[in-house]
Design a protein around this motif. Structure first.
Motif, PDB file in Angstrom:
ATOM      1  N   VAL A  14      25.671  53.443  40.003  1.00 49.49           N
ATOM      2  CA  VAL A  14      26.808  52.551  40.190  1.00 49.49           C
ATOM      3  C   VAL A  14      26.953  51.631  38.977  1.00 49.49           C
ATOM      4  N   TYR A  15      28.161  51.601  38.413  1.00 50.70           N
ATOM      5  CA  TYR A  15      28.454  50.797  37.225  1.00 50.70           C
ATOM      6  C   TYR A  15      29.639  49.885  37.458  1.00 50.70           C
ATOM      7  N   GLY A  16      29.634  48.772  36.756  1.00 51.66           N
ATOM      8  CA  GLY A  16      30.829  47.962  36.649  1.00 51.66           C
ATOM      9  C   GLY A  16      31.674  48.513  35.510  1.00 51.66           C
ATOM     10  N   ASN A  34      30.999  50.492  30.424  1.00 46.02           N
ATOM     11  CA  ASN A  34      30.407  50.442  31.756  1.00 46.02           C
ATOM     12  C   ASN A  34      28.887  50.464  31.712  1.00 46.02           C
ATOM     13  N   THR A  73      38.409  43.009  40.741  1.00 42.07           N
ATOM     14  CA  THR A  73      38.702  44.252  41.427  1.00 42.07           C
ATOM     15  C   THR A  73      40.206  44.484  41.370  1.00 42.07           C
ATOM     16  N   THR A 149      34.661  47.942  39.562  1.00 36.70           N
ATOM     17  CA  THR A 149      33.609  48.948  39.376  1.00 36.70           C
ATOM     18  C   THR A 149      34.241  50.242  38.880  1.00 36.70           C
TER      19      THR A 149
END
Length: 159
Positions: A14-16, A34, A73, A149
Protein backbone atom coordinates in the motif's frame (compact mmCIF):
# COMPACT_ATOMS: atom_id res chain seq x y z
CA UNK A 1 9.75 -17.24 -10.27
CA UNK A 2 6.42 -16.52 -11.90
CA UNK A 3 6.65 -12.87 -13.15
CA UNK A 4 2.87 -12.40 -12.96
CA UNK A 5 2.74 -13.62 -9.35
CA UNK A 6 5.68 -11.38 -8.45
CA UNK A 7 3.97 -8.34 -9.98
CA UNK A 8 0.65 -9.09 -8.28
CA UNK A 9 2.31 -9.65 -4.91
CA UNK A 10 4.44 -6.48 -5.07
CA UNK A 11 1.44 -4.40 -6.11
CA UNK A 12 -0.15 -5.44 -2.81
CA UNK A 13 2.13 -2.99 -0.99
CA UNK A 14 0.00 0.00 0.00
CA UNK A 15 1.38 3.38 -1.10
CA UNK A 16 0.40 6.99 -0.87
CA UNK A 17 0.62 9.24 -3.91
CA UNK A 18 2.51 12.49 -3.37
CA UNK A 19 3.75 15.49 -5.31
CA UNK A 20 7.46 15.91 -4.66
CA UNK A 21 8.96 19.35 -5.26
CA UNK A 22 12.47 20.03 -6.49
CA UNK A 23 14.51 23.05 -7.48
CA UNK A 24 17.15 23.51 -10.15
CA UNK A 25 18.59 25.71 -12.86
CA UNK A 26 15.26 25.64 -14.73
CA UNK A 27 13.37 26.81 -11.65
CA UNK A 28 10.86 24.94 -9.47
CA UNK A 29 9.75 21.49 -10.56
CA UNK A 30 7.57 18.69 -9.21
CA UNK A 31 6.75 15.06 -9.92
CA UNK A 32 4.28 12.44 -8.72
CA UNK A 33 5.84 9.84 -6.44
CA UNK A 34 4.60 6.91 -4.42
CA UNK A 35 7.76 5.25 -3.06
CA UNK A 36 8.07 7.20 0.19
CA UNK A 37 8.32 6.05 3.79
CA UNK A 38 9.45 7.37 7.15
CA UNK A 39 12.66 5.66 8.25
CA UNK A 40 13.59 7.45 11.51
CA UNK A 41 11.84 9.30 14.33
CA UNK A 42 14.91 11.04 15.73
CA UNK A 43 16.17 12.65 13.69
CA UNK A 44 12.99 12.68 11.57
CA UNK A 45 13.88 11.14 8.20
CA UNK A 46 12.10 9.79 5.15
CA UNK A 47 13.25 7.68 2.22
CA UNK A 48 12.15 8.65 -1.29
CA UNK A 49 12.79 6.78 -4.54
CA UNK A 50 13.17 8.89 -7.70
CA UNK A 51 13.51 7.51 -11.22
CA UNK A 52 17.16 7.46 -12.22
CA UNK A 53 18.04 9.93 -14.95
CA UNK A 54 14.85 11.99 -14.66
CA UNK A 55 15.04 15.79 -14.44
CA UNK A 56 13.73 15.71 -10.88
CA UNK A 57 16.20 13.06 -9.73
CA UNK A 58 19.04 15.15 -11.14
CA UNK A 59 17.73 18.21 -9.32
CA UNK A 60 17.58 16.37 -6.01
CA UNK A 61 21.14 15.10 -6.56
CA UNK A 62 22.42 18.60 -7.39
CA UNK A 63 20.49 20.66 -4.82
CA UNK A 64 20.38 18.16 -1.96
CA UNK A 65 16.79 19.10 -1.08
CA UNK A 66 13.19 18.12 -1.86
CA UNK A 67 9.67 18.74 -0.57
CA UNK A 68 6.81 16.27 -0.23
CA UNK A 69 3.25 17.51 -0.64
CA UNK A 70 0.58 15.22 0.83
CA UNK A 71 -2.54 15.41 -1.34
CA UNK A 72 -6.13 15.07 -0.15
CA UNK A 73 -8.17 12.01 -1.01
CA UNK A 74 -9.90 12.55 -4.34
CA UNK A 75 -7.01 14.58 -5.81
CA UNK A 76 -6.32 12.11 -8.64
CA UNK A 77 -6.25 14.83 -11.32
CA UNK A 78 -3.82 16.94 -9.25
CA UNK A 79 -1.40 14.02 -8.93
CA UNK A 80 -1.81 12.96 -12.56
CA UNK A 81 -0.67 16.42 -13.72
CA UNK A 82 2.78 15.66 -12.29
CA UNK A 83 3.32 12.37 -14.16
CA UNK A 84 4.83 14.42 -16.98
CA UNK A 85 6.78 17.66 -17.43
CA UNK A 86 5.30 20.78 -15.84
CA UNK A 87 6.07 24.46 -16.26
CA UNK A 88 5.86 27.47 -13.97
CA UNK A 89 3.43 30.18 -15.03
CA UNK A 90 2.18 33.09 -12.95
CA UNK A 91 2.80 31.51 -9.53
CA UNK A 92 1.47 28.13 -10.60
CA UNK A 93 3.23 24.90 -11.41
CA UNK A 94 1.28 22.55 -13.64
CA UNK A 95 -1.64 24.93 -13.09
CA UNK A 96 -1.58 24.61 -9.27
CA UNK A 97 -0.65 27.53 -6.98
CA UNK A 98 2.46 27.12 -4.88
CA UNK A 99 5.03 29.00 -2.86
CA UNK A 100 8.67 28.23 -2.29
CA UNK A 101 9.53 26.70 1.05
CA UNK A 102 12.66 27.12 3.15
CA UNK A 103 14.51 24.71 0.83
CA UNK A 104 13.44 26.60 -2.29
CA UNK A 105 11.20 23.68 -3.30
CA UNK A 106 7.49 24.04 -4.16
CA UNK A 107 4.85 23.85 -1.44
CA UNK A 108 1.37 23.53 -2.94
CA UNK A 109 -1.52 25.50 -1.44
CA UNK A 110 -3.95 22.64 -2.15
CA UNK A 111 -1.88 20.04 -0.27
CA UNK A 112 -3.15 18.73 3.06
CA UNK A 113 0.34 19.03 4.55
CA UNK A 114 3.98 19.04 3.53
CA UNK A 115 7.51 18.31 4.62
CA UNK A 116 10.80 19.70 3.37
CA UNK A 117 13.93 17.61 3.47
CA UNK A 118 17.69 17.91 3.22
CA UNK A 119 19.34 14.85 1.65
CA UNK A 120 21.60 12.94 4.06
CA UNK A 121 22.05 9.69 2.09
CA UNK A 122 21.88 8.64 -1.56
CA UNK A 123 21.80 5.04 -2.75
CA UNK A 124 21.63 3.69 -6.29
CA UNK A 125 19.06 0.88 -6.03
CA UNK A 126 18.57 -0.08 -9.70
CA UNK A 127 16.33 1.95 -12.00
CA UNK A 128 15.64 4.38 -9.14
CA UNK A 129 17.79 6.30 -6.67
CA UNK A 130 16.86 6.19 -3.00
CA UNK A 131 17.26 9.48 -1.15
CA UNK A 132 17.10 9.66 2.62
CA UNK A 133 16.04 13.14 3.62
CA UNK A 134 16.06 14.71 7.05
CA UNK A 135 12.91 16.74 7.66
CA UNK A 136 13.91 20.40 8.09
CA UNK A 137 10.44 21.95 7.93
CA UNK A 138 6.81 20.82 7.93
CA UNK A 139 3.37 22.35 7.81
CA UNK A 140 -0.31 21.46 7.86
CA UNK A 141 -2.83 23.29 5.68
CA UNK A 142 -5.88 21.20 6.69
CA UNK A 143 -6.20 18.88 9.67
CA UNK A 144 -8.33 15.75 9.69
CA UNK A 145 -8.27 15.26 5.91
CA UNK A 146 -7.40 11.80 4.57
CA UNK A 147 -4.57 11.65 2.06
CA UNK A 148 -4.55 10.24 -1.46
CA UNK A 149 -3.44 6.64 -2.01
CA UNK A 150 -2.25 4.98 -5.18
CA UNK A 151 -4.92 2.28 -4.82
CA UNK A 152 -7.67 4.93 -4.73
CA UNK A 153 -6.60 6.25 -8.15
CA UNK A 154 -6.54 2.87 -9.87
CA UNK A 155 -2.97 3.59 -11.06
CA UNK A 156 -0.25 0.96 -10.84
CA UNK A 157 3.44 1.62 -10.33
CA UNK A 158 5.71 -1.19 -9.35
CA UNK A 159 5.78 -4.92 -9.43
Amino acid sequence: MDPKARKTALRGIVYGLYVVGTTGEQGPNAFAANWLTQVSFEPPRVALAAKKGSRAEGEIAASGVFSVNFLPTGAKEFAQTFFGPVHEEEGKLGGYPFRLGVTGCPIFEDAVSYIECRVVERLDVGDHVLYVGEVVDAGVHREGVETLTLRETGFYYGG
